[in-house]
Every structure is written in C-alpha cells, then in structure tokens.
Design an enzyme around this catalytic site. Sequence first.
Site, PDB file in Angstrom:
ATOM      1  N   GLY A 132      35.284 -27.402  27.406  1.00 53.24           N
ATOM      2  CA  GLY A 132      36.097 -28.373  28.315  1.00 53.24           C
ATOM      3  C   GLY A 132      36.285 -29.657  27.673  1.00 53.24           C
ATOM      4  O   GLY A 132      36.402 -29.743  26.633  1.00 53.24           O
ATOM      5  N   SER A 133      36.275 -30.790  28.604  1.00 56.39           N
ATOM      6  CA  SER A 133      36.756 -32.223  27.949  1.00 56.39           C
ATOM      7  C   SER A 133      35.618 -32.808  27.117  1.00 56.39           C
ATOM      8  O   SER A 133      34.183 -32.427  27.658  1.00 56.39           O
ATOM      9  CB  SER A 133      37.105 -33.126  29.107  1.00 56.39           C
ATOM     10  OG  SER A 133      36.096 -33.299  29.885  1.00 56.39           O
TER      11      SER A 133
ATOM     12  N   GLU B 156      32.527 -27.077  23.055  1.00 58.86           N
ATOM     13  CA  GLU B 156      33.679 -27.077  22.551  1.00 58.86           C
ATOM     14  C   GLU B 156      34.561 -27.717  23.165  1.00 58.86           C
ATOM     15  O   GLU B 156      34.837 -27.542  24.452  1.00 58.86           O
ATOM     16  CB  GLU B 156      34.127 -25.779  22.380  1.00 58.86           C
ATOM     17  CG  GLU B 156      33.367 -24.632  21.684  1.00 58.86           C
ATOM     18  CD  GLU B 156      33.916 -24.556  20.353  1.00 58.86           C
ATOM     19  OE1 GLU B 156      33.129 -23.960  19.597  1.00 58.86           O
ATOM     20  OE2 GLU B 156      35.161 -24.839  20.169  1.00 58.86           O
ATOM     21  N   LEU B 157      35.065 -28.912  22.705  1.00 59.09           N
ATOM     22  CA  LEU B 157      35.507 -30.137  23.392  1.00 59.09           C
ATOM     23  C   LEU B 157      37.107 -30.316  23.177  1.00 59.09           C
ATOM     24  O   LEU B 157      37.856 -29.364  22.733  1.00 59.09           O
ATOM     25  CB  LEU B 157      34.859 -31.448  23.555  1.00 59.09           C
ATOM     26  CG  LEU B 157      33.418 -31.205  23.600  1.00 59.09           C
ATOM     27  CD1 LEU B 157      32.665 -32.532  23.564  1.00 59.09           C
ATOM     28  CD2 LEU B 157      33.148 -30.555  25.206  1.00 59.09           C
TER      29      LEU B 157
ATOM     30  N   GLU C  23      44.348 -37.576  23.894  1.00 59.17           N
ATOM     31  CA  GLU C  23      44.842 -35.945  24.057  1.00 59.17           C
ATOM     32  C   GLU C  23      45.660 -35.895  25.467  1.00 59.17           C
ATOM     33  O   GLU C  23      45.278 -36.409  26.450  1.00 59.17           O
ATOM     34  CB  GLU C  23      43.689 -35.217  24.325  1.00 59.17           C
ATOM     35  CG  GLU C  23      44.047 -33.582  24.384  1.00 59.17           C
ATOM     36  CD  GLU C  23      42.514 -33.036  24.578  1.00 59.17           C
ATOM     37  OE1 GLU C  23      41.770 -33.232  25.571  1.00 59.17           O
ATOM     38  OE2 GLU C  23      42.490 -31.866  24.163  1.00 59.17           O
TER      39      GLU C  23
ATOM     40  N   PRO D 188      32.850 -19.660  35.840  1.00 61.82           N
ATOM     41  CA  PRO D 188      34.516 -19.894  35.311  1.00 61.82           C
ATOM     42  C   PRO D 188      34.965 -20.745  36.015  1.00 61.82           C
ATOM     43  O   PRO D 188      34.542 -21.330  37.364  1.00 61.82           O
ATOM     44  CB  PRO D 188      34.882 -18.413  35.634  1.00 61.82           C
ATOM     45  CG  PRO D 188      33.997 -18.054  36.725  1.00 61.82           C
ATOM     46  CD  PRO D 188      32.787 -18.500  36.289  1.00 61.82           C
ATOM     47  N   ASP D 189      36.033 -21.559  35.860  1.00 57.21           N
ATOM     48  CA  ASP D 189      36.524 -22.467  36.514  1.00 57.21           C
ATOM     49  C   ASP D 189      37.239 -21.675  37.820  1.00 57.21           C
ATOM     50  O   ASP D 189      37.680 -20.678  37.799  1.00 57.21           O
ATOM     51  CB  ASP D 189      37.743 -23.151  35.957  1.00 57.21           C
ATOM     52  CG  ASP D 189      38.430 -24.435  36.348  1.00 57.21           C
ATOM     53  OD1 ASP D 189      38.005 -25.290  36.147  1.00 57.21           O
ATOM     54  OD2 ASP D 189      39.244 -24.100  37.437  1.00 57.21           O
TER      55      ASP D 189
ATOM     56  N   TRP E 287      39.842 -23.425  32.430  1.00 56.61           N
ATOM     57  CA  TRP E 287      40.941 -22.621  33.067  1.00 56.61           C
ATOM     58  C   TRP E 287      41.858 -22.091  32.074  1.00 56.61           C
ATOM     59  O   TRP E 287      42.989 -21.581  32.334  1.00 56.61           O
ATOM     60  CB  TRP E 287      41.541 -23.411  34.331  1.00 56.61           C
ATOM     61  CG  TRP E 287      41.428 -24.798  33.902  1.00 56.61           C
ATOM     62  CD1 TRP E 287      40.590 -25.969  34.083  1.00 56.61           C
ATOM     63  CD2 TRP E 287      42.633 -25.573  33.025  1.00 56.61           C
ATOM     64  NE1 TRP E 287      41.095 -26.931  33.355  1.00 56.61           N
ATOM     65  CE2 TRP E 287      42.298 -27.018  33.053  1.00 56.61           C
ATOM     66  CE3 TRP E 287      43.849 -24.950  32.638  1.00 56.61           C
ATOM     67  CZ2 TRP E 287      43.253 -27.738  32.373  1.00 56.61           C
ATOM     68  CZ3 TRP E 287      44.698 -25.909  32.080  1.00 56.61           C
ATOM     69  CH2 TRP E 287      44.370 -27.156  31.845  1.00 56.61           C
ATOM     70  N   ASN E 288      41.941 -22.955  30.928  1.00 56.43           N
ATOM     71  CA  ASN E 288      43.325 -23.023  30.093  1.00 56.43           C
ATOM     72  C   ASN E 288      43.380 -21.546  29.285  1.00 56.43           C
ATOM     73  O   ASN E 288      44.425 -21.124  29.205  1.00 56.43           O
ATOM     74  CB  ASN E 288      43.430 -23.979  28.976  1.00 56.43           C
ATOM     75  CG  ASN E 288      42.145 -24.148  28.334  1.00 56.43           C
ATOM     76  OD1 ASN E 288      41.189 -23.724  28.536  1.00 56.43           O
ATOM     77  ND2 ASN E 288      42.375 -24.795  27.000  1.00 56.43           N
TER      78      ASN E 288
ATOM     79  N   CYS F 293      43.120 -26.331  23.271  1.00 59.96           N
ATOM     80  CA  CYS F 293      42.290 -27.157  22.311  1.00 59.96           C
ATOM     81  C   CYS F 293      42.824 -27.312  21.183  1.00 59.96           C
ATOM     82  O   CYS F 293      42.774 -28.531  20.532  1.00 59.96           O
ATOM     83  CB  CYS F 293      40.758 -27.064  22.779  1.00 59.96           C
ATOM     84  SG  CYS F 293      40.331 -25.182  22.242  1.00 59.96           S
TER      85      CYS F 293
HETATM   86  P1  NAD Z   1      37.169 -30.957  32.379  1.00 61.78           P
HETATM   87  O1  NAD Z   1      35.868 -31.350  31.391  1.00 61.78           O
HETATM   88  O2  NAD Z   1      37.196 -31.915  33.680  1.00 61.78           O
HETATM   89  O3  NAD Z   1      36.693 -29.597  33.069  1.00 61.78           O
HETATM   90  C1  NAD Z   1      36.467 -28.393  32.358  1.00 61.78           C
HETATM   91  C2  NAD Z   1      35.609 -27.499  33.077  1.00 61.78           C
HETATM   92  O4  NAD Z   1      34.415 -28.043  33.206  1.00 61.78           O
HETATM   93  C3  NAD Z   1      36.039 -27.382  34.351  1.00 61.78           C
HETATM   94  O5  NAD Z   1      36.014 -25.862  34.665  1.00 61.78           O
HETATM   95  C4  NAD Z   1      35.064 -28.177  35.296  1.00 61.78           C
HETATM   96  O6  NAD Z   1      35.027 -27.304  36.490  1.00 61.78           O
HETATM   97  C5  NAD Z   1      33.808 -28.101  34.497  1.00 61.78           C
HETATM   98  N1  NAD Z   1      33.082 -29.143  34.831  1.00 61.78           N
HETATM   99  C6  NAD Z   1      33.378 -30.418  35.077  1.00 61.78           C
HETATM  100  N2  NAD Z   1      32.206 -31.291  35.397  1.00 61.78           N
HETATM  101  C7  NAD Z   1      31.383 -30.391  35.187  1.00 61.78           C
HETATM  102  C8  NAD Z   1      29.837 -30.439  34.990  1.00 61.78           C
HETATM  103  N3  NAD Z   1      29.309 -32.043  35.440  1.00 61.78           N
HETATM  104  N4  NAD Z   1      28.999 -29.721  34.650  1.00 61.78           N
HETATM  105  C9  NAD Z   1      29.417 -28.362  34.487  1.00 61.78           C
HETATM  106  N5  NAD Z   1      30.675 -28.291  34.553  1.00 61.78           N
HETATM  107  C10 NAD Z   1      31.690 -29.235  34.740  1.00 61.78           C
HETATM  108  O7  NAD Z   1      38.249 -30.832  31.464  1.00 61.78           O
HETATM  109  P2  NAD Z   1      39.738 -30.376  31.927  1.00 61.78           P
HETATM  110  O8  NAD Z   1      40.707 -31.644  32.174  1.00 61.78           O
HETATM  111  O9  NAD Z   1      39.582 -29.402  33.248  1.00 61.78           O
HETATM  112  O10 NAD Z   1      39.985 -29.374  30.734  1.00 61.78           O
HETATM  113  C11 NAD Z   1      41.082 -29.827  29.781  1.00 61.78           C
HETATM  114  C12 NAD Z   1      39.871 -30.284  28.734  1.00 61.78           C
HETATM  115  O11 NAD Z   1      39.165 -29.416  28.170  1.00 61.78           O
HETATM  116  C13 NAD Z   1      40.777 -30.961  27.447  1.00 61.78           C
HETATM  117  O12 NAD Z   1      40.186 -32.205  26.998  1.00 61.78           O
HETATM  118  C14 NAD Z   1      40.709 -29.886  26.338  1.00 61.78           C
HETATM  119  O13 NAD Z   1      40.667 -29.980  25.168  1.00 61.78           O
HETATM  120  C15 NAD Z   1      39.301 -29.073  26.729  1.00 61.78           C
HETATM  121  N6  NAD Z   1      39.016 -27.921  26.362  1.00 61.78           N
HETATM  122  C16 NAD Z   1      38.524 -27.575  25.080  1.00 61.78           C
HETATM  123  C17 NAD Z   1      38.600 -26.396  24.578  1.00 61.78           C
HETATM  124  C18 NAD Z   1      37.997 -26.084  23.288  1.00 61.78           C
HETATM  125  O14 NAD Z   1      37.769 -24.795  23.014  1.00 61.78           O
HETATM  126  N7  NAD Z   1      37.532 -26.918  22.374  1.00 61.78           N
HETATM  127  C19 NAD Z   1      39.227 -25.133  25.382  1.00 61.78           C
HETATM  128  C20 NAD Z   1      39.707 -25.424  26.647  1.00 61.78           C
HETATM  129  C21 NAD Z   1      39.815 -26.899  27.007  1.00 61.78           C
END
Ligand code: NAD
Length: 524
Positions: free
Chosen positions: A239-240, A261-262, A393, A189-190, A164-165, A295
């Site tokens: 995501g994370s 990409e985490l 983080e 997408p989120d 979502w960011n 990120c």
């Molecule tokens: P998160 O991992 O909880 O969620 C990220 C996305 O993943 C959400 O849209 C969520 O719905 C989805 N998700 C969660 N569980 C899933 C599963 N089992 N299967 C498929 N999708 C799933 O992370 P967050 O806290 O919402 O986002 C912030 C994190 O994301 C931070 O750690 C940040 O660094 C990272 N991030 C990294 C980048 C990058 O390019 N490296 C970009 C944006 C965010």
Amino acid sequence: MTTAAKLPAEAAALPADLVQPLLEHAVAGGAPSVEVFAPATGRLVTELPQSSPGDIERAFATARAAQREWARRPVRERAAVLRRFHDIVLAEQDAILDIVQTETGKSRAHAFDEVGDVAVNARYYASVAEKLLATRKPRGVLPFLTQVDVRNRPKGVVAVISPWNYPLALAASDALPALVAGNAVVARPDNQTALTALWAIDAAVRAGLPRGLWQAVLGRGSVIGGEVIGRADYVDYTGSSATGRTIAQQAGELLIGYSLELGGKNPLLVLADADVSRAAKIAIRACFASAGQLCESMERIYVHEAVYDRFVAEFVANVRAIELGAELNYGSDMGSLTFQRQLDTVRAHVDDAVAKGATVLAGGRARPDLGPFFYEPTVLADVRPGMTVYREETFGPVVSIYRVASDEKAIEAANDTAYGLNASVWTKDVRRGREVAARINAGSVNVNEGFIAAWGSADAPSGGLGISGTGRRHGPEGLLKYTDTQTIAVQRVLPIAPLPGMSEELWAKTMTLYFNVMKTLRQK
Ligand code: NAD
C-alpha cells in the site's frame, strides 16, 4: 484527444450465484456490511459483510489449528496444491478476469497481467519450495565433531494486507509462498476488491488446500488493521508509504517481522542511443497499466535531447491512440480509475501543474461520459519543482516528460526522489544499460522494458529502496521471509572444552593453533 472510446458493458456487476459461495471464505458478519460498487459503471457489486474483533479472533484460531497440521505435511504435498492452483487459475481465467475487472474497473489486458503473475509465482514456488526449505548442514565449530542442522520453520500465521489495485496478484502471489512454507494466511483484502481475493482462496481450496488455512477477514485497514496485525506472527503489507509507516510501528511494538511494498515515483530513461520507436511503444504499458494505478508504473520520463523530439512525437501519438473502456472483453486498452479519491488526486495533480505552467501534450481530462472515474491517459511537459506532480506519486494515468542534456543528467534526475521502487533504461548498448541501471536507486531496473521483465522474473526478488518499502517479494527472499531459521547443533565424542587434565592455558594455545591452521587452509 483519446479516440474511439467505448461504453462499459451494461452488465458489469456480478451475478449473485457467483458472489455468494465466495463470501463463505470470509470470516465476517459481526460488523455492519458495506456496499461495493463497480468503478466503471457505478453499479452495485455486493453488500460486503465486515469482520468484528470476534470474527478476527475466530479466523486466527482456525488458522492456527489448521497450520499445525499443514506444517507437518511434506513440502512436496504442499507444493502440489500450488501446481493445481496454477492450473485452475489459467483454466478459469475468464471468471476471475470478470471479477477483477468489475471490482477495479481496469481493462481485461491489464487484468490478465494478474493472472499471469499468479500463474508464474505458483509454478515458481511449487518448483523451488522443497529445495529452499531443505535443512542445511553448515560446517560445525569443530569439523566432524560438531554437527549442525539449520531448519526453516514456518512463522505460523501470516497476515497479508493487500490493496485494491492488483487484487489478484497482491493477494495470491504473496500468500502462495507463505502457504508452501508451512504457514497459514489470514488475508485482509481491500473491501473494494475482496471478491477477487475470495475467489483465489476458493480456487486454492479446490486445488486441495485444507479449509481454514487461508481465510479472509474483511474491513477497512484503519478499522481492523490493528486487530489483524496484533494476532499475526508476520505481516506482509502492500500500500502507501504513509500506511507502511503505521504498519512498521505496530509490528515493531509486537516484535514481529514485516515486509512492506509501498509507493513509487518511477523514472524511465531514454538514452541518446535508444531504439526510440520501441521505447515509445513499451512506455505506454509501463505508464498506463491499470490506468497508472500500479506501484511499478512510470511517472517520470527523462529523454536525451538528441532523441527528445522524435520520442515525444511517437509517444504522444501512441498515447492518443489508447482506447478507453472497461467492458468484459479485450476490446479496450485502458480502463477506469478505481475510486473517486484517485480521480480527485489525478485531477488535482494535473490542474496544479497546468496552473503553474505545465503543458498538456495528451489527455488532461476526466471522461464522465464513459463512467464515473475515467480519466484520459495524460502526458505533461514543462513540469518543474514546486508542482505537486514533480515529486509526489500520482498513482494514476499521468506521466511527466523531461528533456535532459546528457545521460548523466538523466541518472541524476532519476535519483532525485525519496522513492526507489522501479526504473527503466532504454539503450541499444546493453552493457551501458546495465551500468546505468546499477547507478539508479531502485529495487528493480528494467533495461529495454518497463516493469514486466523484472517483475515477471519470479526467481528474482522485487521490492523497494528508500520510502518504497522494506523486504522483498519473489525469489528465494519472497519465501524465506515467511520462515525463521532454527539451528540445531549436536556435539559428538569430545566436548568443546579442555580435555580432562588439560589446563585452560594449554586449551587456549591449542585452539589458537587450530584457528590459525583453519585460516591458512582457507576454511570457513
Ligand atoms: P493506503 O495505504 O491508503 O491503502 C492501502 C491498503 O492499506 C488499503 O487496503 C487500506 O485499507 C489498508 N490500510 C490503510 N490503513 C491501514 C492500517 N492502519 N492498517 C492496515 N491496513 C491499512 O493506499 P492507497 O492510497 O489505497 O493505495 C495506493 C498506494 O499503495 C500507492 O501509494 C501505491 O504506490 C501503493 N501500492 C504499492 C504497491 C507495491 O507493490 N509497492 C502495490 C499497490 C499499491
């Protein structure tokens, strides 16, 4: 204290006649819908339909049929769609900026970074796709007699699971290379930022992309993630790090490729000979873009003691001058956080640090007077191991600043992390900057910039080391990951075997001679 704050615009939620046509690009409705609220104002944006397993099945079936047809089209035609998409995004930027801001709560300037990102990637992949996807003709085992073609075949249907960011950049810029390589994309997408992704799909269809080739399914990742990945030929996830591990396990079980990409805990190093004023200015964007929900953003600053006081004074003054607000124009510098849970994390990290002896040099407060999730850009000093913010983080507008006795100490401290996404080095000696950069464990290092120099250079790969991920976006890697190579070797005139009447022993001797001659001639 942050000055001259403005209230977000009254009419932040989006008009229904804008939202409704976008929802048609989602294959959803089989599961109960969810309400989505604008973070900056708390106003309802939309009732978002959710996808059932049946919807997801349907989305993949449609995508597969569309992909077979699309992959037969010449690459040039596919690239032309990206070029038109580029033009639409730039021409209609006001519309998409409104949507991105409404869904995320970020400032318009930070939302524009996403428009720029998508335009750059669309242009880049439109320009290079034909060359990257061209059939390669490597040398065969027997020159002239063995003719080899290496083709790049699309994977099929790629799942792009985006957060979502940076909802426009992370949905579109990863889908475009997949599409131009001949794949279909099913996006997840989120929920919070689904309309942005749907707008991108709508723009692509208007740019000439066949309907059904890029679709979205909607739902929480923990609910529908497995259903999506289970049907995909490749998964691209942002995501994370914690969720990245789950995705990798699922993809591993299915033996499909993936790119992750985490997170990051990115360091910025101000060396003794840095242009302090410039560093203190650019570091603002590097730390607080999208309220630090980036990120690539900087959460740790290491400053050589020779310039520490000067840097801190200028940096803190710049931070205090940041204007908070998320009205739908370029009036404010930094917007809101996107969720209550982000606000909770930011608060927890700052409060824990302060309780354990950290000093707040700027910010350090939530701003409910501006909107539910606003938090001031915050600078901490005296941060030590044992404080949560030291290692974890935050993903918010919080940066810790450390005095270091030497550039060596700065490098050592920068590498004291399990993450390895992005870093920044400030020095007037660019050669030294490159040397220091090469010693930092990060997928990208920016010299005299924060993140945009590396990130915005679409021809250069971007991605993480360590727990920051695996796989790359941007550059040739960002397209070729969506393909499988296929080697087609044709043997002409003579077989690769003893000639009639030739003994195996003579064949072995002949080949040994041939191998040695090839080596002497320095042939591949
Ligand atoms: P998160 O991992 O909880 O969620 C990220 C996305 O993943 C959400 O849209 C969520 O719905 C989805 N998700 C969660 N569980 C899933 C599963 N089992 N299967 C498929 N999708 C799933 O992370 P967050 O806290 O919402 O986002 C912030 C994190 O994301 C931070 O750690 C940040 O660094 C990272 N991030 C990294 C980048 C990058 O390019 N490296 C970009 C944006 C965010």
